[in-house]
Design an enzyme around this catalytic site. Sequence first.
Site, PDB file in Angstrom:
ATOM      1  N   SER A  26       0.869  -1.172   0.000  1.00 56.76           N
ATOM      2  CA  SER A  26       0.000   0.000   0.000  1.00 56.76           C
ATOM      3  C   SER A  26       0.905   1.221   0.000  1.00 56.76           C
ATOM      4  CB  SER A  26      -0.943   0.000   1.209  1.00 56.76           C
ATOM      5  OG  SER A  26      -0.245  -0.201   2.424  1.00 56.76           O
ATOM      6  N   GLU A  28       1.316   5.622   0.584  1.00 56.56           N
ATOM      7  CA  GLU A  28       0.774   6.838   1.200  1.00 56.56           C
ATOM      8  C   GLU A  28       1.231   8.070   0.428  1.00 56.56           C
ATOM      9  OE1 GLU A  28       0.390   7.124   5.495  1.00 56.56           O
ATOM     10  OE2 GLU A  28       1.583   8.976   5.412  1.00 56.56           O
ATOM     11  N   ALA A  62      -1.594  18.693  10.071  1.00 52.91           N
ATOM     12  CA  ALA A  62      -1.756  18.976  11.499  1.00 52.91           C
ATOM     13  C   ALA A  62      -2.899  19.956  11.718  1.00 52.91           C
ATOM     14  CB  ALA A  62      -0.452  19.543  12.068  1.00 52.91           C
ATOM     15  N   ARG A 118      -5.051  10.158  16.049  1.00 51.96           N
ATOM     16  CA  ARG A 118      -5.278  11.245  17.010  1.00 51.96           C
ATOM     17  C   ARG A 118      -4.944  12.579  16.363  1.00 51.96           C
ATOM     18  NH1 ARG A 118      -1.183  12.699  21.731  1.00 51.96           N
ATOM     19  NH2 ARG A 118      -0.306  13.789  19.907  1.00 51.96           N
ATOM     20  N   GLY A 119      -3.800  12.648  15.713  1.00 54.38           N
ATOM     21  CA  GLY A 119      -3.392  13.860  15.017  1.00 54.38           C
ATOM     22  C   GLY A 119      -2.488  14.742  15.857  1.00 54.38           C
ATOM     23  N   ASP A 120      -1.898  15.745  15.208  1.00 53.87           N
ATOM     24  CA  ASP A 120      -0.995  16.700  15.849  1.00 53.87           C
ATOM     25  C   ASP A 120      -1.630  18.075  15.888  1.00 53.87           C
ATOM     26  OD1 ASP A 120       1.122  14.787  16.131  1.00 53.87           O
ATOM     27  OD2 ASP A 120       1.550  15.039  13.991  1.00 53.87           O
ATOM     28  N   HIS A 162       5.160   5.865  21.134  1.00 57.11           N
ATOM     29  CA  HIS A 162       4.705   7.219  20.813  1.00 57.11           C
ATOM     30  C   HIS A 162       5.405   8.218  21.737  1.00 57.11           C
ATOM     31  CE1 HIS A 162       2.047  10.709  20.441  1.00 57.11           C
ATOM     32  NE2 HIS A 162       1.615  10.174  19.318  1.00 57.11           N
ATOM     33  N   ASN A 174      -2.726   1.324  24.516  1.00 56.85           N
ATOM     34  CA  ASN A 174      -3.465   2.287  23.702  1.00 56.85           C
ATOM     35  C   ASN A 174      -3.799   1.712  22.336  1.00 56.85           C
ATOM     36  OD1 ASN A 174      -4.548   5.021  23.282  1.00 56.85           O
ATOM     37  ND2 ASN A 174      -2.886   5.227  21.798  1.00 56.85           N
ATOM     38  N   ARG A 177      -6.696  -0.582  22.674  1.00 60.89           N
ATOM     39  CA  ARG A 177      -7.971   0.154  22.814  1.00 60.89           C
ATOM     40  C   ARG A 177      -8.520   0.531  21.439  1.00 60.89           C
ATOM     41  NH1 ARG A 177      -5.577   2.171  27.650  1.00 60.89           N
ATOM     42  NH2 ARG A 177      -4.545   3.880  26.561  1.00 60.89           N
ATOM     43  N   LYS A 178      -7.643   0.891  20.525  1.00 59.72           N
ATOM     44  CA  LYS A 178      -8.082   1.236  19.167  1.00 59.72           C
ATOM     45  C   LYS A 178      -8.611   0.008  18.435  1.00 59.72           C
ATOM     46  CE  LYS A 178      -4.110   3.458  18.344  1.00 59.72           C
ATOM     47  NZ  LYS A 178      -3.066   4.307  17.694  1.00 59.72           N
ATOM     48  N   GLN A 189       4.540   3.600  12.324  1.00 60.86           N
ATOM     49  CA  GLN A 189       5.413   4.681  11.905  1.00 60.86           C
ATOM     50  C   GLN A 189       6.695   4.056  11.351  1.00 60.86           C
ATOM     51  OE1 GLN A 189       5.163   7.737  11.403  1.00 60.86           O
ATOM     52  NE2 GLN A 189       3.234   8.302  12.430  1.00 60.86           N
ATOM     53  N   PHE A 229      10.703  14.470  10.496  1.00 63.77           N
ATOM     54  CA  PHE A 229       9.589  13.529  10.668  1.00 63.77           C
ATOM     55  C   PHE A 229       9.778  12.687  11.930  1.00 63.77           C
ATOM     56  CE2 PHE A 229       8.909  13.287   5.777  1.00 63.77           C
ATOM     57  CZ  PHE A 229       8.223  14.493   5.814  1.00 63.77           C
ATOM     58  N   HIS A 279       3.733  -1.011   3.781  1.00 60.22           N
ATOM     59  CA  HIS A 279       3.089   0.288   3.523  1.00 60.22           C
ATOM     60  C   HIS A 279       4.203   1.303   3.299  1.00 60.22           C
ATOM     61  CE1 HIS A 279      -0.109   3.308   3.768  1.00 60.22           C
ATOM     62  NE2 HIS A 279       0.692   4.020   4.530  1.00 60.22           N
TER      63      HIS A 279
END
Length: 300
Positions: A26, A28, A62, A118-120, A162, A174, A177-178, A189, A229, A279
């Site tokens: 895949s 991105e 972001a 979640r995002g920045d 993270h 975490n 949980r997702k 990442q 990054f 990916h």
Amino acid sequence: MNHETEIALNGHAPLFAEARGDINVSFEFFPPRTDAMAETLWRSIETLAPLKPRFVSVTYGAGGSTRERTHATVERIVRETDLTPAAHLTCVGATRDEIDEIACNYWEAGVRHIVALRGDMPEPGQAYSPHPGGYANAAELVAGLKAVAPFEISVAAYPEGHPDSDSAESDLDNLLRKIDAGADRAITQFFFSADCFLRYRDTLAERRPGIEIVPGILPVSNVATTRRFAGQCGAAIPQWLDRLFEGLDELPAARQLVAATLAGELCGQLYAGGVRHFHFYTLNRAELAYAICHLLGVRA
């Protein structure tokens, strides 16, 4: 040839000798800011499309800063290609109702896959703070998206942890949980050690068997960009990476060859470790990802 040399060579098969193309890939991309960048992006999409990727994802800036451009890029992929697009969506800078509306619009446009993050925050280095009326975290976002429509959902995983996690165990908690909220897979990442990913995969399997975990591969051609990054996502940049790119600033072709060699070796090690889905973070450039897929036996 002496006996010791012969034994060493016989025991070291070429890295890609067993690669049979039995993998999924895949890719991105990020939404273009200018017409020239859009042309580069679409050339890359046209180059990579014949490899029949499982999906192609489009990032989300972001604080939701690329919301409209992300949506436009995803819609164009739906309209003009046979590819399966996955739209990135984050919690930052929007209420639940606004995010749900975006998700509804994607579903109506024919998008069935979301990368939920979640995002920045908009300001670099700013500590994460959920929107007062928004989703608090990625797990809540996954649950909310599943309530909107039966999306296929990918989430992020962090082999090196993270930056906001206080331990490797809480970071895995975490991720789970997702998954429990309805995510179908996790995409990591980027990283530069195959052992790092394989250990993470095996630790996750011990905690919860059967979760699909996909390594995120970033072919490096610009160490400064990669370092930026890495600072955002907690990835470690080994010192040897800097050394390998020294003196190549004015030699772009040589830099590309070094980048392809490094990423190819990493993917070959992962393949040998049983990985069958990769990916690629393409940065809207096709050549490196295409070359690595070729090495892994993926043909147009």
